[in-house]
Design an enzyme around this catalytic site. Sequence first.
Site, mmCIF file in Angstrom:
data_model
loop_
_atom_site.group_PDB
_atom_site.id
_atom_site.type_symbol
_atom_site.label_atom_id
_atom_site.label_comp_id
_atom_site.label_asym_id
_atom_site.label_seq_id
_atom_site.Cartn_x
_atom_site.Cartn_y
_atom_site.Cartn_z
ATOM 1 N N HIS A 94 0.884 -1.196 -0.062
ATOM 2 C CA HIS A 94 -0.076 -0.102 0.135
ATOM 3 C C HIS A 94 0.894 1.221 -0.003
ATOM 4 O O HIS A 94 1.803 1.116 0.618
ATOM 5 C CB HIS A 94 -0.885 -0.090 1.160
ATOM 6 C CG HIS A 94 -2.015 -0.716 0.958
ATOM 7 N ND1 HIS A 94 -3.416 -0.306 0.720
ATOM 8 C CD2 HIS A 94 -2.223 -2.258 1.063
ATOM 9 C CE1 HIS A 94 -3.974 -1.303 0.641
ATOM 10 N NE2 HIS A 94 -3.862 -2.215 0.775
ATOM 11 N N ALA B 250 -8.022 6.964 -7.018
ATOM 12 C CA ALA B 250 -9.636 7.465 -6.871
ATOM 13 C C ALA B 250 -9.893 7.583 -5.319
ATOM 14 O O ALA B 250 -10.537 8.456 -4.937
ATOM 15 C CB ALA B 250 -10.618 6.401 -7.452
#
Length: 470
Positions: free
Chosen positions: A370, A389
């Site tokens: 991540h 997003a």
Amino acid sequence: MRYPRDFRGHGPDAPDAKWPGGAKIAVSLVLNYEEGGENNILHGDGQSEAFLSDIAGAAPWPGQRHWNMESIYDYGARAGFWRLHRLFTGMGIPVTIYGVATALARNPEQVAAMRAAGWEIASHGLKWVEHRDMPLEVERTQIAEAIRLHTEVVGEPPRGWYTGRCSVNTVDLTAATGQFDWISDTYDDDLPYWREVGARDQLVIPYTLEANDMRFATAPGYIEGQQFFQYLKDSFDTLYTEGLAGHAKMFSIGLHCRLIGRPGKIAGLKRFLDYAKSHKDVWFPRRIEIAQHWAKTFPHKRFARPSQMDRSTFVATWGSIFEHSPWIADRAFDLELGPAHDNATGLHNALARMFRSAAQAERLGVLKAHPDLAGKLAAAKKLTAESTAEQASATLDALTDAERGQFQALNTAYVAKHGFPFIIAVRDHTKATILSAFQTRLANDTATEFATACGQVERIALLRLKAILP
């Protein structure tokens, strides 16, 4: 391995049926017409009938006619049918006939009365016999012959189908004919639904074995008309109340001429019909009308179902749900996937199981995959489309210089302490609540943060799936 049974159906958000005229319930009355289509050596069968009669403990008589059994079936045609015909036509209630083709062929006056009353005559198979051990090709041939004979006898082909004593192949075989607006060989819902059989989108209108007069001939069952009335009333009241709350359903009632057509039994049915008609917003449709309404109001929409994908497509489609960790999707493909996994919650469960059961080092690898929140990768526009997003949803792509500096300092401190990036499902938060959580979690011990981060990884995955799947 793929598991074919569908435990989800319409799921937790089943639609309001939106019945015509704002009806709160659709009461579907079905009259099974089997008299003359049952097991009998006169019909070429090897034994007499033993199912659904008032003869307690009835058993087949191999090679013999069972005179008492025959006479009970005969009663259904000779007396019971006409008593029911007078009841339904007198009350102006249309019904759907489940007509065994050979029985219809042996009962022309009853067929004429059904047609004159405007009743729907659906197919109940070629013969009223057991299909469970019938070879697939034999059953396919019998379905075709049932359609042919039904069309010849009734004057038009059947638009609905119910075998009853069906095999595991029956639903797919009848759907594959492309003949039927609806089929009813299921008992799994209170609403119609679509079933995909090859290229065919088949509407299924589930039937009932409990709101059914067959319980007069089975144990435990009804022994008097009042018990039947009470069960129908209780079912009606529950479904009607749900309809008033905006969750309108369908109520199927199964009937047989030789059972409910007896005087003591039909009294309970009439009592129920009087009760149901005393309520407003009650619709008494034939099943063909339910099918037409459902097809118009809830047309089927196909989508790529995870349980039907091959491995390469499955991994390519779902491999990025857990950040840069396609091995999770690859392992999930080997689970017992089925219709329950063709929605966001179901597929998430399968993927999360593989993440949870992975080795500590593998899970740590997922955490490290991540990106930092509002970090260098974001500034360089090198995030995955999903991460881009998500960060934009909390306006992390539009930080002031001071805010960016604050995030970078927190990122550096967090990684230095815990060994993996700070992970949070940003779609659940605002910029302010993210900063607050960042500062709070920075103070936690690493074991606590590892568990928290893993939970957030799963949450991010679920939100990503919900954006794609039903």
